[in-house]
Design a protein around this motif. Structure first.
Motif, PDB file in Angstrom:
ATOM      1  N   GLY A  19     -11.584   6.029   4.112  1.00 24.37           N
ATOM      2  CA  GLY A  19     -10.402   6.697   4.604  1.00 24.37           C
ATOM      3  C   GLY A  19      -9.189   6.501   3.703  1.00 24.37           C
ATOM      4  N   SER A  20      -8.061   7.020   4.174  1.00 28.57           N
ATOM      5  CA  SER A  20      -6.826   6.979   3.389  1.00 28.57           C
ATOM      6  C   SER A  20      -5.655   6.479   4.237  1.00 28.57           C
ATOM      7  N   LEU A  21      -4.711   5.870   3.561  1.00 31.16           N
ATOM      8  CA  LEU A  21      -3.444   5.494   4.165  1.00 31.16           C
ATOM      9  C   LEU A  21      -2.353   5.703   3.123  1.00 31.16           C
ATOM     10  N   ARG A  22      -1.148   5.936   3.604  1.00 32.08           N
ATOM     11  CA  ARG A  22      -0.002   6.041   2.714  1.00 32.08           C
ATOM     12  C   ARG A  22       1.049   5.034   3.168  1.00 32.08           C
ATOM     13  N   LEU A  23       1.305   4.070   2.303  1.00 31.14           N
ATOM     14  CA  LEU A  23       2.332   3.086   2.587  1.00 31.14           C
ATOM     15  C   LEU A  23       3.671   3.557   2.038  1.00 31.14           C
ATOM     16  N   SER A  24       4.723   3.228   2.751  1.00 35.15           N
ATOM     17  CA  SER A  24       6.076   3.526   2.298  1.00 35.15           C
ATOM     18  C   SER A  24       6.875   2.236   2.248  1.00 35.15           C
ATOM     19  N   CYS A  25       7.823   2.202   1.338  1.00 35.83           N
ATOM     20  CA  CYS A  25       8.715   1.053   1.222  1.00 35.83           C
ATOM     21  C   CYS A  25      10.132   1.608   1.083  1.00 35.83           C
ATOM     22  N   ALA A  26      10.917   1.406   2.112  1.00 33.09           N
ATOM     23  CA  ALA A  26      12.293   1.891   2.111  1.00 33.09           C
ATOM     24  C   ALA A  26      13.234   0.774   1.707  1.00 33.09           C
ATOM     25  N   ALA A  27      14.080   1.060   0.743  1.00 33.35           N
ATOM     26  CA  ALA A  27      15.035   0.070   0.253  1.00 33.35           C
ATOM     27  C   ALA A  27      16.419   0.355   0.806  1.00 33.35           C
ATOM     28  N   SER A  28      17.154  -0.696   1.063  1.00 31.74           N
ATOM     29  CA  SER A  28      18.541  -0.557   1.521  1.00 31.74           C
ATOM     30  C   SER A  28      19.368  -1.686   0.941  1.00 31.74           C
ATOM     31  N   GLY A  29      20.660  -1.554   1.072  1.00 32.28           N
ATOM     32  CA  GLY A  29      21.570  -2.575   0.574  1.00 32.28           C
ATOM     33  C   GLY A  29      22.065  -2.292  -0.822  1.00 32.28           C
ATOM     34  N   ARG A  30      21.238  -1.696  -1.617  1.00 30.64           N
ATOM     35  CA  ARG A  30      21.587  -1.347  -2.989  1.00 30.64           C
ATOM     36  C   ARG A  30      20.573  -0.334  -3.468  1.00 30.64           C
ATOM     37  N   THR A  31      21.019   0.573  -4.265  1.00 29.79           N
ATOM     38  CA  THR A  31      20.056   1.531  -4.797  1.00 29.79           C
ATOM     39  C   THR A  31      19.076   0.830  -5.725  1.00 29.79           C
ATOM     40  N   VAL A  32      17.838   1.211  -5.622  1.00 28.97           N
ATOM     41  CA  VAL A  32      16.805   0.596  -6.460  1.00 28.97           C
ATOM     42  C   VAL A  32      16.357   1.530  -7.563  1.00 28.97           C
ATOM     43  N   SER A  33      17.185   2.542  -7.841  1.00 30.42           N
ATOM     44  CA  SER A  33      16.776   3.524  -8.844  1.00 30.42           C
ATOM     45  C   SER A  33      16.604   2.906 -10.218  1.00 30.42           C
ATOM     46  N   SER A  34      17.245   1.772 -10.487  1.00 29.88           N
ATOM     47  CA  SER A  34      17.118   1.123 -11.796  1.00 29.88           C
ATOM     48  C   SER A  34      16.141  -0.051 -11.760  1.00 29.88           C
ATOM     49  N   TYR A  35      15.431  -0.217 -10.652  1.00 30.66           N
ATOM     50  CA  TYR A  35      14.518  -1.331 -10.477  1.00 30.66           C
ATOM     51  C   TYR A  35      13.074  -0.914 -10.716  1.00 30.66           C
ATOM     52  N   VAL A  36      12.295  -1.834 -11.240  1.00 30.76           N
ATOM     53  CA  VAL A  36      10.842  -1.693 -11.200  1.00 30.76           C
ATOM     54  C   VAL A  36      10.401  -1.986  -9.768  1.00 30.76           C
ATOM     55  N   MET A  37       9.509  -1.166  -9.257  1.00 32.38           N
ATOM     56  CA  MET A  37       8.982  -1.367  -7.906  1.00 32.38           C
ATOM     57  C   MET A  37       7.493  -1.659  -8.001  1.00 32.38           C
ATOM     58  N   GLY A  38       7.059  -2.614  -7.195  1.00 31.00           N
ATOM     59  CA  GLY A  38       5.649  -2.985  -7.232  1.00 31.00           C
ATOM     60  C   GLY A  38       5.072  -3.141  -5.840  1.00 31.00           C
ATOM     61  N   TRP A  39       3.763  -3.055  -5.785  1.00 31.33           N
ATOM     62  CA  TRP A  39       3.008  -3.370  -4.568  1.00 31.33           C
ATOM     63  C   TRP A  39       2.061  -4.521  -4.880  1.00 31.33           C
ATOM     64  N   PHE A  40       2.040  -5.469  -3.995  1.00 37.09           N
ATOM     65  CA  PHE A  40       1.127  -6.602  -4.057  1.00 37.09           C
ATOM     66  C   PHE A  40       0.412  -6.709  -2.723  1.00 37.09           C
ATOM     67  N   ARG A  41      -0.673  -7.463  -2.700  1.00 32.57           N
ATOM     68  CA  ARG A  41      -1.383  -7.676  -1.440  1.00 32.57           C
ATOM     69  C   ARG A  41      -1.908  -9.090  -1.384  1.00 32.57           C
ATOM     70  N   GLN A  42      -2.106  -9.542  -0.151  1.00 31.09           N
ATOM     71  CA  GLN A  42      -2.625 -10.887   0.052  1.00 31.09           C
ATOM     72  C   GLN A  42      -3.580 -10.877   1.227  1.00 31.09           C
ATOM     73  N   ALA A  43      -4.811 -11.240   0.939  1.00 26.65           N
ATOM     74  CA  ALA A  43      -5.832 -11.347   1.967  1.00 26.65           C
ATOM     75  C   ALA A  43      -5.878 -12.789   2.482  1.00 26.65           C
ATOM     76  N   PRO A  44      -6.382 -13.016   3.680  1.00 26.99           N
ATOM     77  CA  PRO A  44      -6.448 -14.377   4.224  1.00 26.99           C
ATOM     78  C   PRO A  44      -7.197 -15.321   3.300  1.00 26.99           C
ATOM     79  N   GLY A  45      -6.578 -16.455   3.011  1.00 27.71           N
ATOM     80  CA  GLY A  45      -7.211 -17.458   2.180  1.00 27.71           C
ATOM     81  C   GLY A  45      -7.198 -17.158   0.696  1.00 27.71           C
ATOM     82  N   LYS A  46      -6.532 -16.069   0.315  1.00 27.85           N
ATOM     83  CA  LYS A  46      -6.486 -15.700  -1.097  1.00 27.85           C
ATOM     84  C   LYS A  46      -5.051 -15.664  -1.590  1.00 27.85           C
ATOM     85  N   GLU A  47      -4.895 -15.704  -2.893  1.00 30.06           N
ATOM     86  CA  GLU A  47      -3.567 -15.631  -3.486  1.00 30.06           C
ATOM     87  C   GLU A  47      -3.067 -14.181  -3.494  1.00 30.06           C
ATOM     88  N   ARG A  48      -1.757 -14.062  -3.563  1.00 28.21           N
ATOM     89  CA  ARG A  48      -1.163 -12.735  -3.661  1.00 28.21           C
ATOM     90  C   ARG A  48      -1.582 -12.103  -4.979  1.00 28.21           C
TER      91      ARG A  48
END
Length: 124
Positions: A16-45
């Protein structure tokens, strides 16, 4: 300061499929690198994907390349992770991250801001 809020996680069957979203606030992130990380139980990020501030360059972990797509909409201060062909091993908490001076995109220590995470569970 930058606040990041992830959404879109859930339970999905393998393939199947999913679409994750990440909304930023407080400051524009247009000049930022954006990343996705994940962490499973018992494992490192672990690194999943990253996108440069312009969106011109994207980077993926080998385990998700060809299945996941990262994108961003700077006008909406939002970054997305489209996940297709999901596998049970993709089950984890997914975190959005932002940073301005990233030398190694897969190094989570270089990202200054983090969201609270969203759970993705893939059933077999």
């Amino acid at each position: 300061q930058v606040q990041l809020v992830e959404s879109g996680g859930g339970l999905v069957q393998a393939g199947g499929s999913l679409r994750l979203s990440c909304a930023a606030s407080g400051r524009t992130v247009s000049s930022y690198v954006m990343g996705w990380f994940r962490q499973a139980p018992g494992k490192e990020r672990e690194f999943v994907a990253a996108i440069t501030w312009s969106g011109g360059s994207t980077y993926y972990a080998s385990s998700v390349k060809g299945r996941f797509t990262i994108s961003r909409d700077n006008a909406k201060n939002t970054v997305y992770l489209q996940m297709n062909g999901l596998k049970p091993e993709d089950t984890a908490v997914y975190y959005c991250a932002a940073g301005r001076f990233i030398g190694t995109y897969s190094d989570y220590a270089q990202y200054a801001y983090w969201g609270q995470g969203t759970q993705v569970t893939v059933s077999s």
